[in-house]
Write a protein that holds these residues in place. Structure first.
Motif, PDB file in Angstrom:
ATOM      1  N   ARG A 822      -6.030 -10.860 -33.141  1.00  0.00           N
ATOM      2  CA  ARG A 822      -5.384 -11.475 -31.982  1.00  0.00           C
ATOM      3  C   ARG A 822      -5.865 -10.878 -30.654  1.00  0.00           C
ATOM      4  O   ARG A 822      -5.781 -11.514 -29.611  1.00  0.00           O
ATOM      5  CB  ARG A 822      -3.869 -11.297 -32.096  1.00  0.00           C
ATOM      6  CG  ARG A 822      -3.231 -12.191 -33.157  1.00  0.00           C
ATOM      7  CD  ARG A 822      -1.744 -11.962 -33.219  1.00  0.00           C
ATOM      8  NE  ARG A 822      -1.442 -10.585 -33.630  1.00  0.00           N
ATOM      9  CZ  ARG A 822      -0.194 -10.102 -33.746  1.00  0.00           C
ATOM     10  NH1 ARG A 822       0.847 -10.882 -33.459  1.00  0.00           N
ATOM     11  NH2 ARG A 822       0.002  -8.865 -34.127  1.00  0.00           N
ATOM     12  N   ASN A 823      -6.363  -9.642 -30.691  1.00  0.00           N
ATOM     13  CA  ASN A 823      -6.832  -8.974 -29.467  1.00  0.00           C
ATOM     14  C   ASN A 823      -8.339  -9.068 -29.277  1.00  0.00           C
ATOM     15  O   ASN A 823      -8.911  -8.388 -28.422  1.00  0.00           O
ATOM     16  CB  ASN A 823      -6.428  -7.496 -29.495  1.00  0.00           C
ATOM     17  CG  ASN A 823      -4.926  -7.327 -29.463  1.00  0.00           C
ATOM     18  OD1 ASN A 823      -4.229  -8.118 -28.834  1.00  0.00           O
ATOM     19  ND2 ASN A 823      -4.439  -6.304 -30.151  1.00  0.00           N
ATOM     20  N   CYS A 852     -12.183 -13.276 -38.996  1.00  0.00           N
ATOM     21  CA  CYS A 852     -12.071 -13.620 -37.562  1.00  0.00           C
ATOM     22  C   CYS A 852     -13.271 -14.480 -37.163  1.00  0.00           C
ATOM     23  O   CYS A 852     -14.297 -13.950 -36.753  1.00  0.00           O
ATOM     24  CB  CYS A 852     -12.015 -12.360 -36.708  1.00  0.00           C
ATOM     25  SG  CYS A 852     -11.771 -12.667 -34.958  1.00  0.00           S
TER      26      CYS A 852
END
Length: 898
Positions: A822-823, A852
């Motif tokens: 998410r980051n 990812c």
């Protein structure tokens, strides 16, 4: 008396040897006086008193007659005769006399020189041994001494000899310190004198060039007009005399620089064909005017491009050829060039200049290269010149590491032979090079302007009104619109409200010089000429000044006095092409050969550069105009440029075969050349380097940047493609007109938002490179551990260890690297690797997609410098974390990813 003696000892007007002779003789006399006072009253005391008187007289006479060496010898002979007598009469080794033999050795060492010192030192040694031998084997020759007296004599002698020797050494050290200070002061005065002399010559050169510029310029305007033959002949004579005066000024300036050690040899790549063409075009017409035949023989095997100081080579050959034409009444002048291979990338070039002139007498040949010396002065009195040319030629050849020789037969001509070694830039051979194909006939040609630019605006800045008038007149036929400014402040007032297509700028002006004015134009708030090319048109001549103007950001350089053709060529090279209308009569290809233009286009405001270890795809570097300064790879076979001369796969194959190799950052000089070249295309440069604690590249770049006002070096805090992400970010900002301060600040903030971690298959390469210790390497090999290398605070550290086979730990590394999906900014990912097969890379990509998925993925081979340190089988996932400064990375990655 003591003050007078002390003043003499410290008087620098008296030679050091005389002062040391006075000092050590007085010390010896004092020693004898102490022996005389403290000794027992015997007949020897009369001998001692006589010896003291003898030494005093010898010293006085020697100093008065200035025969120090003879006086010192006479005193040494006395000491050699005196000490044996005192030795046997004073109790032998029990009488305290042996300590005084040391004083005799010291006296010999200080006062005598050369062979005489060696002979007497040997005699003193032999005498000492003989005295000890006789005293041991024939004790009856030694007058007996009581035990108490022996101890007293020995203690007395040790104290006295030690004290006097110490005084001698203290005085001697003091004298040498004073002499050293005097020498330093004299050296400083000589340097100041040389500096004053150089300044004088430079100032005189500048001051004389200014009126010569007016003479030559206005005289050229006369020659352009429709004038009578007599007037044209007079004008041509004025032109020739002016150029001869200019040559004399250049020779004196060069001689001054060579003498002061400030003449620098600047090696650059050059085309041999161009060099020979320029020389031929300058000499063959002079030869024809004297009715001489000019011959040219060039070895066709000579490489088409070499590396050397082209300017100085040309100066040497033109000087020799001019001399040959000058001293030859009939016959021919011949230039021959041949080439000899020395190695893979080096040649030895022989330049021969032969004439059929009057030659040089055998006895005069040793003096032919002396400055201001003209051999056979009576016979050559009608020939113009100062005799500086050949002296400068020899010194320039020696500065370039070459040799020059002359072979001459009186009345039958001379041959000068110059040998220079140079590096090969291109293996392509020059081929056939003939005189007929290279000469250009200009005699009798009527002036024809080379172009017209009625819509172009030109600004000329010079504090001399005559120079402004000359430039305006020389460019009048081009119809260019010309404004003039007589100071830097007036220039800034004009550029504030008027856009110019080109500016000609003088350097040495009062209040604000040309360099200060240039920087003010580039940073002028609201100015209309911040990116306009500026040419230095100055009387400050010399290759060192060319480097100065290039470094300071000028677009070109022209030395006064200037001809109309060269001035037109320089202006035409800088003006926008759409404003220039080439003349039908003039060919563009025939001008511009002697114009030093540093750039051919307007410079951009800000350029981002980096090192070859940034590991960016060529497509992205080309797209964003990112220039790289190459690292070096050092192996047993030599030093190679990263990627261009040695690829990563070749480096890994070499290491797999047992070879050694390591990376080396560019030297300070490499960075200086790189920055100077980039500043011909940009007003400001931001150079982003690898983490400063991992490589010396950052420190070398910072040191090089000190030579430039407009180069900023930034530590990326990372390496390889993670460093490349910083470079891309900076290049994107520069392309979108961000300021230098904004780009630098952003790059520094990005350090903590870039993920920089590599997993290593085998630690041998990193251990050899000194990145990890030998103990860590042994531990990793024994336990099948694979270190994950991370960058923290610009330092390379081991972040974690993965256990098992390499293929097994890949999955764990990818999972940990992408665990905080998410980051992560998913728009771009670099998978940078060294020595991995396609199957492994596909497996890594599949893992990345699972954890990812990224919009663009670049498979990037690590540079050979990075690969040599991490070894085969290493790779890293390099990406950006989300941050408040995010820009559209999708725009940054317009190229294709994989």
């Amino acid at each position: 008396m003591i003050k007078k003696w002390r003043d003499i000892i410290f008087d620098h007007k008296i030679s050091l040897r005389e002062r040391m002779f006075r000092l050590v003789t007085c010390i010896s006399m004092i020693a004898l006086i102490f022996i005389l006072i403290l000794g027992r009253f015997t007949a020897n005391m009369f001998i001692m008193a006589g010896s003291i008187a003898y030494m005093y007289l010898v010293m006085r006479i020697s100093i008065r007659k200035e025969c120090i060496n003879t006086g010192a010898t006479a005193i040494v002979v006395l000491l050699l005769l005196l000490f044996p007598v005192v030795f046997f009469a004073g109790g032998g080794i029990y009488g305290g006399v042996p300590e005084w033999f040391v004083l005799c050795f010291i006296y010999i060492s200080i006062t005598l020189k050369g062979k005489r010192m060696a002979v007497f030192f040997l005699l003193c040694t032999i005498e000492t041994l003989v005295c000890y031998y006789v005293a041991f084997h024939y004790p009856e020759f030694v007058l007996p001494n009581t035990t108490g007296q022996a101890y007293f004599d020995s203690a007395r002698s040790v104290i006295l000899a030690g004290a006097l020797t110490s005084v001698l050494l203290l005085f001697q050290n003091h004298l040498y310190e004073e002499e050293n200070q005097v020498t330093i002061q004299q050296k400083k005065e000589i340097e100041e004198l040389n500096e004053t002399e150089n300044h004088f010559f430079s100032s005189m050169s500048h001051e004389i060039r200014t009126p010569i510029n007016t003479i030559i310029g206005l005289n050229e305007m006369i020659l352009r007009g429709d004038i009578s033959d007599d007037l044209a002949e007079n004008a041509r004579n004025i032109q020739g005399a002016s150029k001869m005066l200019l040559t004399l000024i250049n020779d004196i300036l060069d001689l001054s620089k060579i003498k002061s050690g400030k003449m620098e040899i600047v090696n650059v790549s050059y085309e041999t064909g161009e060099l020979f063409s320029e020389i031929v075009n300058m000499i063959w017409i002079k030869a024809r005017e004297k009715g001489l035949e000019f011959r040219l023989h060039v070895d066709p095997s000579i490489p088409s491009m070499l590396c050397g100081d082209e300017v100085r080579i040309k100066q040497v050959l033109i000087n020799l050829l001019n001399n040959a034409v000058k001293y030859t009444k009939e016959g021919s002048v011949t230039l021959s060039v041949r080439c000899e291979r020395l190695g893979l990338n080096r040649v030895r070039v022989w330049y021969s200049v032969e004439d059929t002139g009057q030659g040089v007498k055998k006895e005069n040949i040793p003096y032919i290269f002396d400055a201001f010396k003209r051999v056979d002065e009576k016979k050559n009195r009608h020939i113009e010149g100062t005799g500086l040319g050949l002296s400068i030629v020899r010194q320039l050849v020696e500065l370039m590491g070459g040799k020059i020789s002359v072979n001459s037969v009186y009345m039958n001509g001379s041959t000068f032979l110059v040998m220079l070694e140079q590096d090969i830039i291109s293996e392509k051979e020059l081929g056939a090079f003939t005189l007929a194909s290279r000469t250009k006939v200009r005699e009798g040609e009527q002036y024809k302007h080379s172009f017209e630019a009625p819509d172009a605006h030109l600004l000329v800045v010079d504090d001399n009104e005559m120079n402004l008038m000359v430039v305006s007149k020389l460019l009048s036929d081009t119809k260019i619109q010309i404004d003039t400014a007589s100071s830097g402040n007036e220039c800034l007032r004009l550029t504030q409200y008027q856009h110019y297509d080109c500016i000609l700028m003088d350097h040495l002006m009062p209040e604000m010089d040309g360099i200060e004015c240039l920087h003010a134009i580039h940073s002028q708030p609201g100015g209309l000429c911040q990116t306009v090319p500026v040419i230095a048109l100055t009387a400050n001549a010399g290759s060192d000044n060319q480097q100065l103007y290039r470094k300071e950001g000028f677009s070109g350089y022209l030395a006064k006095p200037i001809s109309g053709a060269l001035l037109e060529a320089a202006v035409m090279s800088i003006l926008p092409r759409e404003l220039v209308q080439l003349s039908e009569e003039a060919s563009q290809s025939e001008i511009g050969k002697d114009v030093l233009i540093f750039e051919q286009a307007k410079r951009i405001s800000l350029m981002v550069t980096t090192d070859s270890v940034c590991d960016l795809p060529d497509s992205l570097k080309k797209e964003f105009g990112i220039y790289v300064c190459p690292y070096y790879i050092c192996t047993e076979q030599g030093r190679f440029l990263d990627n261009s001369e040695l690829l990563a796969d070749e480096m890994l194959a070499h290491m797999a075969e047992g070879g050694q190799g390591f990376s080396q950052p560019p030297d300070v000089e490499d960075y200086e050349r790189f920055f100077a070249q980039r500043l011909t295309e940009a007003q400001n440069v931001i150079h982003i380097t690898m983490a400063k604690h991992v490589s010396n590249g950052y420190h070398n770049a910072v040191e090089a940047a000190k030579s430039f006002e407009n180069v900023t070096v930034v530590d990326s805090g990372h390496l390889s493609s993670s460093m490349g992400l910083s470079v891309l970010y900076a290049a994107y900002m520069a392309e979108n007109h961000a300021s230098r301060e904004e780009v630098v600040g952003t790059v520094k903030r990005l350090r903590r938002y870039i993920s920089s971690a590599f997993i290593i298959d085998n630690t041998n390469a990193m251990c050899r490179a000194g990145q990890i210790s030998r103990n860590v390497q042994i531990l990793c090999d024994a336990l099948l551990l694979h270190p994950v290398i991370v960058l923290r605070k610009s330092r390379m550290t081991v972040g974690s260890m993965e256990l098992g086979s390499f293929h097994h730990v890949i999955k764990g590394y990818v999972r940990k690297a992408l665990k905080n999906a998410r980051n992560i900014d998913r728009r771009i990912l670099f998978i940078t690797y060294a020595g991995m097969d396609e199957k492994s890379l596909e497996y890594i990509q599949e893992l990345v997609r699972q954890y990812c998925p990224f919009e663009r993925v670049y498979l990037q081979k690590a540079s050979s410098a990075i690969a040599s340190n991490c070894g085969p089988g290493s790779f890293g996932l390099l990406f950006m974390k989300k941050n408040e400064a995010s820009i559209s990375l999708s725009e940054m990655s317009r190229g294709d990813g994989r």
